[in-house]
Write a protein that holds these residues in place. Sequence first.
Motif, mmCIF file in Angstrom:
data_model
loop_
_atom_site.group_PDB
_atom_site.id
_atom_site.type_symbol
_atom_site.label_atom_id
_atom_site.label_comp_id
_atom_site.label_asym_id
_atom_site.label_seq_id
_atom_site.Cartn_x
_atom_site.Cartn_y
_atom_site.Cartn_z
ATOM 1 N N VAL A 47 0.841 -1.200 0.000
ATOM 2 C CA VAL A 47 0.000 0.000 0.000
ATOM 3 C C VAL A 47 0.878 1.253 0.000
ATOM 4 O O VAL A 47 0.607 2.207 -0.735
ATOM 5 C CB VAL A 47 -0.973 -0.003 1.203
ATOM 6 C CG1 VAL A 47 -1.639 1.347 1.374
ATOM 7 C CG2 VAL A 47 -2.012 -1.096 1.035
ATOM 8 N N CYS A 48 1.922 1.253 0.798
ATOM 9 C CA CYS A 48 2.825 2.420 0.859
ATOM 10 C C CYS A 48 3.490 2.679 -0.488
ATOM 11 O O CYS A 48 3.537 3.823 -0.947
ATOM 12 C CB CYS A 48 3.892 2.210 1.926
ATOM 13 S SG CYS A 48 3.313 2.379 3.620
ATOM 14 N N VAL A 49 4.011 1.632 -1.115
ATOM 15 C CA VAL A 49 4.700 1.797 -2.396
ATOM 16 C C VAL A 49 3.718 2.273 -3.467
ATOM 17 O O VAL A 49 4.029 3.159 -4.263
ATOM 18 C CB VAL A 49 5.405 0.492 -2.825
ATOM 19 C CG1 VAL A 49 5.952 0.603 -4.229
ATOM 20 C CG2 VAL A 49 6.515 0.152 -1.852
ATOM 21 N N ARG A 50 2.520 1.713 -3.478
ATOM 22 C CA ARG A 50 1.503 2.110 -4.467
ATOM 23 C C ARG A 50 1.110 3.578 -4.260
ATOM 24 O O ARG A 50 0.946 4.321 -5.223
ATOM 25 C CB ARG A 50 0.293 1.183 -4.340
ATOM 26 C CG ARG A 50 -0.795 1.450 -5.318
ATOM 27 C CD ARG A 50 -0.628 0.579 -6.494
ATOM 28 N NE ARG A 50 -1.773 0.697 -7.387
ATOM 29 C CZ ARG A 50 -1.846 0.108 -8.511
ATOM 30 N NH1 ARG A 50 -0.874 -0.683 -8.896
ATOM 31 N NH2 ARG A 50 -2.870 0.255 -9.297
ATOM 32 N N THR A 51 0.962 3.991 -3.014
ATOM 33 C CA THR A 51 0.627 5.384 -2.715
ATOM 34 C C THR A 51 1.747 6.308 -3.167
ATOM 35 O O THR A 51 1.496 7.362 -3.758
ATOM 36 C CB THR A 51 0.361 5.561 -1.205
ATOM 37 O OG1 THR A 51 -0.736 4.720 -0.839
ATOM 38 C CG2 THR A 51 0.053 7.003 -0.860
ATOM 39 N N LEU A 52 2.979 5.907 -2.909
ATOM 40 C CA LEU A 52 4.123 6.706 -3.341
ATOM 41 C C LEU A 52 4.174 6.789 -4.863
ATOM 42 O O LEU A 52 4.442 7.863 -5.427
ATOM 43 C CB LEU A 52 5.430 6.128 -2.789
ATOM 44 C CG LEU A 52 6.704 6.885 -3.130
ATOM 45 C CD1 LEU A 52 6.632 8.342 -2.665
ATOM 46 C CD2 LEU A 52 7.911 6.182 -2.507
ATOM 47 N N ALA A 53 3.912 5.696 -5.552
ATOM 48 C CA ALA A 53 3.899 5.706 -7.017
ATOM 49 C C ALA A 53 2.859 6.686 -7.540
ATOM 50 O O ALA A 53 3.117 7.451 -8.478
ATOM 51 C CB ALA A 53 3.630 4.300 -7.555
ATOM 52 N N ASP A 54 1.688 6.695 -6.941
ATOM 53 C CA ASP A 54 0.628 7.621 -7.331
ATOM 54 C C ASP A 54 1.076 9.066 -7.100
ATOM 55 O O ASP A 54 0.905 9.929 -7.968
ATOM 56 C CB ASP A 54 -0.636 7.299 -6.533
ATOM 57 C CG ASP A 54 -1.834 8.105 -6.980
ATOM 58 O OD1 ASP A 54 -2.189 8.035 -8.171
ATOM 59 O OD2 ASP A 54 -2.434 8.790 -6.122
ATOM 60 N N ASP A 55 1.668 9.325 -5.957
ATOM 61 C CA ASP A 55 2.163 10.676 -5.648
ATOM 62 C C ASP A 55 3.242 11.112 -6.625
ATOM 63 O O ASP A 55 3.255 12.259 -7.089
ATOM 64 C CB ASP A 55 2.717 10.733 -4.222
ATOM 65 C CG ASP A 55 1.643 10.600 -3.153
ATOM 66 O OD1 ASP A 55 0.437 10.686 -3.478
ATOM 67 O OD2 ASP A 55 2.021 10.382 -1.980
ATOM 68 N N ILE A 56 4.149 10.205 -6.942
ATOM 69 C CA ILE A 56 5.232 10.526 -7.875
ATOM 70 C C ILE A 56 4.677 10.811 -9.262
ATOM 71 O O ILE A 56 5.091 11.758 -9.929
ATOM 72 C CB ILE A 56 6.277 9.395 -7.913
ATOM 73 C CG1 ILE A 56 7.078 9.402 -6.610
ATOM 74 C CG2 ILE A 56 7.194 9.507 -9.121
ATOM 75 C CD1 ILE A 56 7.976 8.201 -6.423
ATOM 76 N N PHE A 57 3.723 10.009 -9.703
ATOM 77 C CA PHE A 57 3.115 10.213 -11.010
ATOM 78 C C PHE A 57 2.583 11.640 -11.127
ATOM 79 O O PHE A 57 2.863 12.343 -12.097
ATOM 80 C CB PHE A 57 1.997 9.197 -11.245
ATOM 81 C CG PHE A 57 1.367 9.298 -12.597
ATOM 82 C CD1 PHE A 57 1.888 8.589 -13.660
ATOM 83 C CD2 PHE A 57 0.261 10.103 -12.823
ATOM 84 C CE1 PHE A 57 1.327 8.676 -14.932
ATOM 85 C CE2 PHE A 57 -0.312 10.196 -14.075
ATOM 86 C CZ PHE A 57 0.223 9.483 -15.127
ATOM 87 N N TYR A 58 1.819 12.074 -10.142
ATOM 88 C CA TYR A 58 1.239 13.413 -10.205
ATOM 89 C C TYR A 58 2.267 14.508 -9.968
ATOM 90 O O TYR A 58 2.185 15.582 -10.570
ATOM 91 C CB TYR A 58 0.038 13.520 -9.270
ATOM 92 C CG TYR A 58 -1.141 12.807 -9.876
ATOM 93 C CD1 TYR A 58 -1.855 13.380 -10.924
ATOM 94 C CD2 TYR A 58 -1.486 11.536 -9.479
ATOM 95 C CE1 TYR A 58 -2.900 12.715 -11.533
ATOM 96 C CE2 TYR A 58 -2.534 10.852 -10.082
ATOM 97 C CZ TYR A 58 -3.236 11.452 -11.100
ATOM 98 O OH TYR A 58 -4.274 10.795 -11.711
ATOM 99 N N ALA A 59 3.273 14.256 -9.148
ATOM 100 C CA ALA A 59 4.334 15.244 -8.936
ATOM 101 C C ALA A 59 5.121 15.477 -10.221
ATOM 102 O O ALA A 59 5.532 16.612 -10.516
ATOM 103 C CB ALA A 59 5.267 14.785 -7.819
ATOM 104 N N LEU A 60 5.315 14.421 -11.011
ATOM 105 C CA LEU A 60 6.048 14.558 -12.270
ATOM 106 C C LEU A 60 5.272 15.405 -13.279
ATOM 107 O O LEU A 60 5.862 15.926 -14.224
ATOM 108 C CB LEU A 60 6.366 13.185 -12.866
ATOM 109 C CG LEU A 60 7.446 12.395 -12.131
ATOM 110 C CD1 LEU A 60 7.524 10.975 -12.677
ATOM 111 C CD2 LEU A 60 8.795 13.089 -12.232
ATOM 112 N N GLY A 61 3.985 15.563 -13.073
ATOM 113 C CA GLY A 61 3.204 16.451 -13.927
ATOM 114 C C GLY A 61 3.536 17.911 -13.699
ATOM 115 O O GLY A 61 3.335 18.752 -14.568
#
Length: 98
Positions: A47-61
Amino acid sequence: MAIRYTREYDQILDDLSRAIATVPDFYDAFEMEAADWEELSDDERSVCVRTLADDIFYALGADPEIPVGTGTASYDASHGFIKVAATDQLVHVIPLRE
């Protein structure tokens, strides 16, 4: 700037999650020490890694390159991929287009 993609978002997150998990000290993003990370169950880690991936995806925008633990994640809009540099010898390329 937003990230453009045509692949299923869940597939992108799956790939991004696997890539992030290979970055040394990626859990620094949660302000965790290695011992704290080790105490988590596999489900909690997932769950932590998936949440971080989601955050990174949007931060890269907003910012095309961001630090992830001791590595980096970057968005290459012209080629349609996210690159996760886990170490000098390990780089993951996550396609955003089908």
